[in-house]
Design a protein around this motif. Structure first.
Motif, PDB file in Angstrom:
ATOM      1  N   ASP A  45       0.812  -1.226   0.000  1.00 49.54           N
ATOM      2  CA  ASP A  45       0.000   0.000   0.000  1.00 49.54           C
ATOM      3  C   ASP A  45       0.841   1.269   0.000  1.00 49.54           C
ATOM      4  N   ASN A  46       2.101   1.198  -0.501  1.00 52.53           N
ATOM      5  CA  ASN A  46       2.905   2.415  -0.559  1.00 52.53           C
ATOM      6  C   ASN A  46       2.270   3.410  -1.519  1.00 52.53           C
ATOM      7  N   GLN A  47       2.621   4.660  -1.389  1.00 54.13           N
ATOM      8  CA  GLN A  47       1.990   5.737  -2.151  1.00 54.13           C
ATOM      9  C   GLN A  47       2.475   5.850  -3.591  1.00 54.13           C
ATOM     10  N   VAL A  48       3.551   5.145  -3.953  1.00 58.83           N
ATOM     11  CA  VAL A  48       4.078   5.240  -5.315  1.00 58.83           C
ATOM     12  C   VAL A  48       3.414   4.225  -6.230  1.00 58.83           C
ATOM     13  N   THR A  49       3.446   2.947  -5.839  1.00 61.24           N
ATOM     14  CA  THR A  49       2.899   1.898  -6.707  1.00 61.24           C
ATOM     15  C   THR A  49       1.684   1.207  -6.101  1.00 61.24           C
ATOM     16  N   GLY A  50       1.476   1.346  -4.795  1.00 59.26           N
ATOM     17  CA  GLY A  50       0.386   0.651  -4.129  1.00 59.26           C
ATOM     18  C   GLY A  50       0.691  -0.808  -3.836  1.00 59.26           C
ATOM     19  N   GLU A  51       1.876  -1.266  -4.242  1.00 55.66           N
ATOM     20  CA  GLU A  51       2.250  -2.661  -4.065  1.00 55.66           C
ATOM     21  C   GLU A  51       3.580  -2.748  -3.333  1.00 55.66           C
ATOM     22  N   GLU A  52       3.808  -3.905  -2.711  1.00 53.41           N
ATOM     23  CA  GLU A  52       5.109  -4.120  -2.087  1.00 53.41           C
ATOM     24  C   GLU A  52       6.052  -4.761  -3.088  1.00 53.41           C
ATOM     25  N   GLY A  53       7.349  -4.652  -2.817  1.00 51.23           N
ATOM     26  CA  GLY A  53       8.347  -5.260  -3.681  1.00 51.23           C
ATOM     27  C   GLY A  53       9.284  -4.227  -4.263  1.00 51.23           C
ATOM     28  N   ARG A  54      10.282  -4.714  -4.963  1.00 49.29           N
ATOM     29  CA  ARG A  54      11.287  -3.840  -5.571  1.00 49.29           C
ATOM     30  C   ARG A  54      10.845  -3.406  -6.959  1.00 49.29           C
ATOM     31  N   PHE A  55      11.183  -2.170  -7.286  1.00 53.03           N
ATOM     32  CA  PHE A  55      10.951  -1.687  -8.638  1.00 53.03           C
ATOM     33  C   PHE A  55      12.025  -0.676  -8.988  1.00 53.03           C
ATOM     34  N   THR A  56      12.193  -0.458 -10.261  1.00 56.84           N
ATOM     35  CA  THR A  56      13.187   0.490 -10.751  1.00 56.84           C
ATOM     36  C   THR A  56      12.493   1.794 -11.098  1.00 56.84           C
ATOM     37  N   ALA A  57      13.114   2.895 -10.736  1.00 58.09           N
ATOM     38  CA  ALA A  57      12.582   4.221 -11.027  1.00 58.09           C
ATOM     39  C   ALA A  57      13.743   5.108 -11.480  1.00 58.09           C
ATOM     40  N   ILE A  58      13.430   6.331 -11.792  1.00 61.69           N
ATOM     41  CA  ILE A  58      14.437   7.312 -12.184  1.00 61.69           C
ATOM     42  C   ILE A  58      14.509   8.374 -11.097  1.00 61.69           C
ATOM     43  N   GLY A  59      15.708   8.581 -10.562  1.00 59.86           N
ATOM     44  CA  GLY A  59      15.934   9.633  -9.572  1.00 59.86           C
ATOM     45  C   GLY A  59      16.536  10.839 -10.266  1.00 59.86           C
ATOM     46  N   CYS A  60      15.860  11.956 -10.190  1.00 60.98           N
ATOM     47  CA  CYS A  60      16.346  13.177 -10.839  1.00 60.98           C
ATOM     48  C   CYS A  60      15.760  14.375 -10.110  1.00 60.98           C
ATOM     49  N   GLY A  61      16.156  15.552 -10.502  1.00 64.43           N
ATOM     50  CA  GLY A  61      15.542  16.743  -9.932  1.00 64.43           C
ATOM     51  C   GLY A  61      16.514  17.870  -9.703  1.00 64.43           C
ATOM     52  N   LEU A  62      16.024  18.839  -8.972  1.00 63.13           N
ATOM     53  CA  LEU A  62      16.811  20.006  -8.588  1.00 63.13           C
ATOM     54  C   LEU A  62      17.145  19.875  -7.110  1.00 63.13           C
ATOM     55  N   TRP A  63      18.398  20.134  -6.768  1.00 64.87           N
ATOM     56  CA  TRP A  63      18.861  20.015  -5.395  1.00 64.87           C
ATOM     57  C   TRP A  63      19.618  21.276  -5.026  1.00 64.87           C
ATOM     58  N   ALA A  64      19.464  21.718  -3.799  1.00 63.79           N
ATOM     59  CA  ALA A  64      20.166  22.909  -3.335  1.00 63.79           C
ATOM     60  C   ALA A  64      20.759  22.644  -1.963  1.00 63.79           C
ATOM     61  N   GLN A  65      21.952  23.160  -1.761  1.00 64.34           N
ATOM     62  CA  GLN A  65      22.594  23.067  -0.456  1.00 64.34           C
ATOM     63  C   GLN A  65      22.619  24.470   0.118  1.00 64.34           C
ATOM     64  N   LEU A  66      22.065  24.630   1.308  1.00 61.05           N
ATOM     65  CA  LEU A  66      22.007  25.940   1.945  1.00 61.05           C
ATOM     66  C   LEU A  66      23.271  26.175   2.757  1.00 61.05           C
ATOM     67  N   PRO A  67      23.672  27.429   2.850  1.00 57.75           N
ATOM     68  CA  PRO A  67      24.832  27.739   3.686  1.00 57.75           C
ATOM     69  C   PRO A  67      24.439  27.619   5.162  1.00 57.75           C
ATOM     70  N   PRO A  68      25.433  27.550   6.064  1.00 60.60           N
ATOM     71  CA  PRO A  68      25.094  27.561   7.493  1.00 60.60           C
ATOM     72  C   PRO A  68      24.288  28.821   7.815  1.00 60.60           C
ATOM     73  N   LEU A  69      23.238  28.658   8.585  1.00 59.67           N
ATOM     74  CA  LEU A  69      22.354  29.780   8.900  1.00 59.67           C
ATOM     75  C   LEU A  69      22.623  30.308  10.298  1.00 59.67           C
ATOM     76  N   ALA A  70      22.564  31.614  10.434  1.00 57.01           N
ATOM     77  CA  ALA A  70      22.719  32.257  11.740  1.00 57.01           C
ATOM     78  C   ALA A  70      21.499  31.940  12.607  1.00 57.01           C
ATOM     79  N   PRO A  71      21.653  31.968  13.924  1.00 59.20           N
ATOM     80  CA  PRO A  71      20.497  31.751  14.786  1.00 59.20           C
ATOM     81  C   PRO A  71      19.382  32.747  14.474  1.00 59.20           C
ATOM     82  N   GLY A  72      18.151  32.270  14.587  1.00 56.55           N
ATOM     83  CA  GLY A  72      16.999  33.117  14.329  1.00 56.55           C
ATOM     84  C   GLY A  72      16.092  32.507  13.270  1.00 56.55           C
ATOM     85  N   ALA A  73      15.117  33.280  12.818  1.00 54.54           N
ATOM     86  CA  ALA A  73      14.135  32.829  11.834  1.00 54.54           C
ATOM     87  C   ALA A  73      14.627  33.137  10.423  1.00 54.54           C
ATOM     88  N   HIS A  74      14.390  32.207   9.520  1.00 50.97           N
ATOM     89  CA  HIS A  74      14.756  32.350   8.108  1.00 50.97           C
ATOM     90  C   HIS A  74      13.591  31.870   7.263  1.00 50.97           C
TER      91      HIS A  74
END
Length: 80
Positions: A25-54
């Motif tokens: 009942d997983n949200q991707v295929t609804g079935e259990e077991g192994r399957f092959t997919a494509i991992g892709c996308g946009l990724w960002a690394q944030l710099p260390p943030l100073a204390p407080g709200a951002h």
């Protein structure tokens, strides 16, 4: 994408084949077991943030898929 109103440039990762193991009942295929997919996308690394709200805003669209998210990140002071 913007952090505290300043643009953050994400990196683009082209599709790589990945193996995923799903539970019943997983949200991707609804079935259990192994399957092959494509991992892709946009990724960002944030710099260390100073204390407080951002603010982190992620907005984008590709075809019929769109995302528009606003996060409030709260960074505590280090005790070290």
């Amino acid at each position: 994408m913007a952090l505290d109103g300043e643009p953050v440039k994400p990196e683009t990762y082209e599709g790589d084949s990945i193996t995923v193991e799903g539970v019943q009942d997983n949200q991707v295929t609804g079935e259990e077991g192994r399957f092959t997919a494509i991992g892709c996308g946009l990724w960002a690394q944030l710099p260390p943030l100073a204390p407080g709200a951002h603010s982190l805003r992620i907005h984008g669209q590709s075809g019929d898929l769109s995302v528009d998210v606003d996060y409030v990140l709260t960074v505590g002071a280090s005790s070290a």
